[in-house]
Design a protein around this motif. Structure first.
Motif, mmCIF file in Angstrom:
data_model
loop_
_atom_site.group_PDB
_atom_site.id
_atom_site.type_symbol
_atom_site.label_atom_id
_atom_site.label_comp_id
_atom_site.label_asym_id
_atom_site.label_seq_id
_atom_site.Cartn_x
_atom_site.Cartn_y
_atom_site.Cartn_z
ATOM 1 N N TYR A 264 0.843 -1.197 0.000
ATOM 2 C CA TYR A 264 0.000 0.000 0.000
ATOM 3 C C TYR A 264 0.884 1.256 0.000
ATOM 4 C CZ TYR A 264 -2.917 -3.919 1.184
ATOM 5 O OH TYR A 264 -3.512 -5.154 1.166
ATOM 6 N N TYR A 265 0.650 2.215 0.887
ATOM 7 C CA TYR A 265 1.447 3.449 0.908
ATOM 8 C C TYR A 265 2.456 3.471 2.056
ATOM 9 C CZ TYR A 265 -1.466 5.725 -2.628
ATOM 10 O OH TYR A 265 -2.092 6.065 -3.791
ATOM 11 N N ASN A 266 2.753 2.321 2.615
ATOM 12 C CA ASN A 266 3.553 2.278 3.836
ATOM 13 C C ASN A 266 4.951 2.852 3.697
ATOM 14 O OD1 ASN A 266 1.493 1.175 5.427
ATOM 15 N ND2 ASN A 266 1.982 -0.889 4.738
ATOM 16 N N ALA A 267 5.529 2.787 2.520
ATOM 17 C CA ALA A 267 6.881 3.336 2.344
ATOM 18 C C ALA A 267 6.951 4.207 1.096
ATOM 19 C CB ALA A 267 7.894 2.201 2.265
ATOM 20 N N TRP A 268 5.858 4.792 0.741
ATOM 21 C CA TRP A 268 5.787 5.536 -0.521
ATOM 22 C C TRP A 268 6.801 6.683 -0.580
ATOM 23 C CZ3 TRP A 268 4.522 4.536 -5.163
ATOM 24 C CH2 TRP A 268 4.326 5.548 -6.096
ATOM 25 N N SER A 269 7.057 7.323 0.543
ATOM 26 C CA SER A 269 7.991 8.442 0.564
ATOM 27 C C SER A 269 9.416 8.010 0.218
ATOM 28 C CB SER A 269 7.989 9.126 1.928
ATOM 29 O OG SER A 269 8.426 8.221 2.929
ATOM 30 N N ARG A 270 9.710 6.734 0.332
ATOM 31 C CA ARG A 270 11.058 6.222 0.044
ATOM 32 C C ARG A 270 11.074 5.354 -1.209
ATOM 33 N NH1 ARG A 270 10.025 4.955 5.345
ATOM 34 N NH2 ARG A 270 9.951 2.707 4.907
ATOM 35 N N ILE A 271 10.038 5.404 -2.001
ATOM 36 C CA ILE A 271 9.853 4.443 -3.085
ATOM 37 C C ILE A 271 10.871 4.585 -4.207
ATOM 38 C CG2 ILE A 271 8.278 5.653 -4.627
ATOM 39 C CD1 ILE A 271 7.937 2.052 -3.194
ATOM 40 N N SER A 272 11.608 5.667 -4.253
ATOM 41 C CA SER A 272 12.635 5.804 -5.286
ATOM 42 C C SER A 272 13.945 5.118 -4.885
ATOM 43 C CB SER A 272 12.896 7.275 -5.587
ATOM 44 O OG SER A 272 13.362 7.937 -4.431
ATOM 45 N N SER A 273 14.022 4.605 -3.675
ATOM 46 C CA SER A 273 15.230 3.940 -3.199
ATOM 47 C C SER A 273 15.206 2.464 -3.554
ATOM 48 C CB SER A 273 15.363 4.086 -1.688
ATOM 49 O OG SER A 273 16.390 3.245 -1.195
ATOM 50 N N GLN A 274 16.323 1.969 -4.082
ATOM 51 C CA GLN A 274 16.405 0.551 -4.419
ATOM 52 C C GLN A 274 16.234 -0.329 -3.191
ATOM 53 O OE1 GLN A 274 19.617 -0.527 -7.176
ATOM 54 N NE2 GLN A 274 20.019 1.648 -7.451
ATOM 55 N N LEU A 275 16.552 0.215 -2.027
ATOM 56 C CA LEU A 275 16.458 -0.549 -0.784
ATOM 57 C C LEU A 275 15.026 -0.944 -0.461
ATOM 58 C CD1 LEU A 275 18.953 1.486 1.409
ATOM 59 C CD2 LEU A 275 19.383 -0.637 0.168
ATOM 60 N N GLU A 276 14.055 -0.263 -1.075
ATOM 61 C CA GLU A 276 12.659 -0.553 -0.806
ATOM 62 C C GLU A 276 12.111 -1.709 -1.641
ATOM 63 O OE1 GLU A 276 12.590 1.748 2.245
ATOM 64 O OE2 GLU A 276 10.799 0.674 1.593
ATOM 65 N N TYR A 277 12.942 -2.288 -2.495
ATOM 66 C CA TYR A 277 12.475 -3.333 -3.407
ATOM 67 C C TYR A 277 13.109 -4.664 -3.053
ATOM 68 C CZ TYR A 277 10.608 0.563 -6.000
ATOM 69 O OH TYR A 277 9.908 1.692 -6.347
ATOM 70 N N GLU A 278 12.294 -5.711 -3.075
ATOM 71 C CA GLU A 278 12.818 -7.032 -2.719
ATOM 72 C C GLU A 278 12.795 -8.030 -3.869
ATOM 73 O OE1 GLU A 278 10.673 -9.110 0.299
ATOM 74 O OE2 GLU A 278 8.705 -8.551 -0.487
ATOM 75 N N HIS A 279 12.060 -7.735 -4.917
ATOM 76 C CA HIS A 279 12.002 -8.660 -6.051
ATOM 77 C C HIS A 279 12.377 -7.886 -7.313
ATOM 78 C CE1 HIS A 279 10.154 -11.560 -3.452
ATOM 79 N NE2 HIS A 279 9.161 -10.721 -3.176
ATOM 80 N N TRP A 280 13.239 -8.493 -8.114
ATOM 81 C CA TRP A 280 13.752 -7.843 -9.311
ATOM 82 C C TRP A 280 13.651 -8.779 -10.512
ATOM 83 C CZ3 TRP A 280 15.769 -2.827 -9.290
ATOM 84 C CH2 TRP A 280 15.928 -2.247 -8.019
ATOM 85 N N GLY A 281 13.413 -8.204 -11.662
ATOM 86 C CA GLY A 281 13.469 -8.962 -12.892
ATOM 87 C C GLY A 281 14.897 -9.076 -13.385
ATOM 88 N N GLN A 282 15.050 -9.771 -14.489
ATOM 89 C CA GLN A 282 16.385 -9.994 -15.036
ATOM 90 C C GLN A 282 16.861 -8.840 -15.906
ATOM 91 O OE1 GLN A 282 13.663 -11.118 -16.400
ATOM 92 N NE2 GLN A 282 13.917 -10.670 -18.571
ATOM 93 N N GLY A 283 15.960 -7.965 -16.267
ATOM 94 C CA GLY A 283 16.304 -6.788 -17.061
ATOM 95 C C GLY A 283 16.063 -6.986 -18.549
ATOM 96 N N THR A 284 15.818 -5.887 -19.228
ATOM 97 C CA THR A 284 15.662 -5.901 -20.680
ATOM 98 C C THR A 284 16.461 -4.734 -21.257
ATOM 99 O OG1 THR A 284 14.052 -5.969 -22.509
ATOM 100 C CG2 THR A 284 13.530 -4.517 -20.682
ATOM 101 N N GLN A 285 17.202 -5.020 -22.319
ATOM 102 C CA GLN A 285 18.100 -4.012 -22.892
ATOM 103 C C GLN A 285 17.333 -3.047 -23.789
ATOM 104 O OE1 GLN A 285 21.658 -3.581 -22.604
ATOM 105 N NE2 GLN A 285 21.188 -1.689 -23.704
ATOM 106 N N VAL A 286 17.564 -1.788 -23.579
ATOM 107 C CA VAL A 286 17.051 -0.736 -24.462
ATOM 108 C C VAL A 286 18.246 0.004 -25.033
ATOM 109 C CG1 VAL A 286 15.772 1.425 -24.586
ATOM 110 C CG2 VAL A 286 14.869 -0.492 -23.244
ATOM 111 N N THR A 287 18.321 0.053 -26.343
ATOM 112 C CA THR A 287 19.411 0.752 -27.018
ATOM 113 C C THR A 287 18.821 1.807 -27.934
ATOM 114 O OG1 THR A 287 20.800 -1.232 -26.970
ATOM 115 C CG2 THR A 287 21.434 0.517 -28.501
ATOM 116 N N VAL A 288 19.235 3.039 -27.736
ATOM 117 C CA VAL A 288 18.770 4.154 -28.556
ATOM 118 C C VAL A 288 19.938 4.631 -29.404
ATOM 119 C CG1 VAL A 288 17.643 6.393 -28.589
ATOM 120 C CG2 VAL A 288 17.178 4.783 -26.712
ATOM 121 N N SER A 289 19.826 4.393 -30.700
ATOM 122 C CA SER A 289 20.944 4.701 -31.579
ATOM 123 C C SER A 289 20.443 4.908 -32.998
ATOM 124 C CB SER A 289 21.972 3.573 -31.552
ATOM 125 O OG SER A 289 22.999 3.799 -32.502
ATOM 126 N N ALA A 290 21.126 5.792 -33.714
ATOM 127 C CA ALA A 290 20.790 6.004 -35.114
ATOM 128 C C ALA A 290 21.411 4.917 -35.973
ATOM 129 C CB ALA A 290 21.274 7.380 -35.553
#
Length: 131
Positions: free
Chosen positions: A105-131
């Motif tokens: 819910y909103y229990n830690a919303w004020s700190r939500i930009s911190s990586q420390l607030e996250y416990e589950h992560w995906g493997q990532g997807t590459q984004v490349t912006v290039s001409a």
């Protein structure tokens, strides 16, 4: 066990758009109770906050430099989170990660930009912006 799987990355020209998706699963975990976030890591740089969305989607937060170009959303019926990216620039090139907050819910919303607030992560997807 919670699993997050990102998709939608790829190669795009400057000025283009991409929509990243994050599919969440977990038999005893309630997706709809947790804020979701997106982070990115460019080559040679630390991972940084991109955006977050509250449990029902009523509130969002963005990195100041990305406001107006990126939009985060979620579909709690489908256990999905999305990141819509527009007007992409070469400096947006990075691996983009989906993450699920450990708070509910909103229990830690004020700190939500911190990586420390996250416990589950995906493997990532590459984004490349290039001409």
């Amino acid at each position: 066990q919670v699993q997050l799987v990102e998709s939608g990355g790829g190669l795009v020209h400057p000025g283009g758009s991409l929509r990243l998706s994050c599919a969440a699963s977990g038999s005893t975990w309630s997706f709809s109770a947790h804020p979701m976030g997106w982070f990115r890591q460019a080559p040679g740089k630390e991972r940084e906050f991109v955006a977050a969305i509250s449990w029902k989607g009523a509130s969002t937060k963005y990195a100041d430099s990305l406001k107006g170009r990126f939009a985060i959303s979620r579909d709690n019926d489908k256990n999905m989170s999305y990141l819509e990216m527009t007007s992409l620039r070469p400096e947006d090139t990075a691996v983009y990660y989906c993450a699920a907050a450990k708070s509910t819910y909103y229990n830690a919303w004020s700190r939500i930009s911190s990586q420390l607030e996250y416990e589950h992560w995906g493997q990532g997807t590459q984004v490349t912006v290039s001409a």
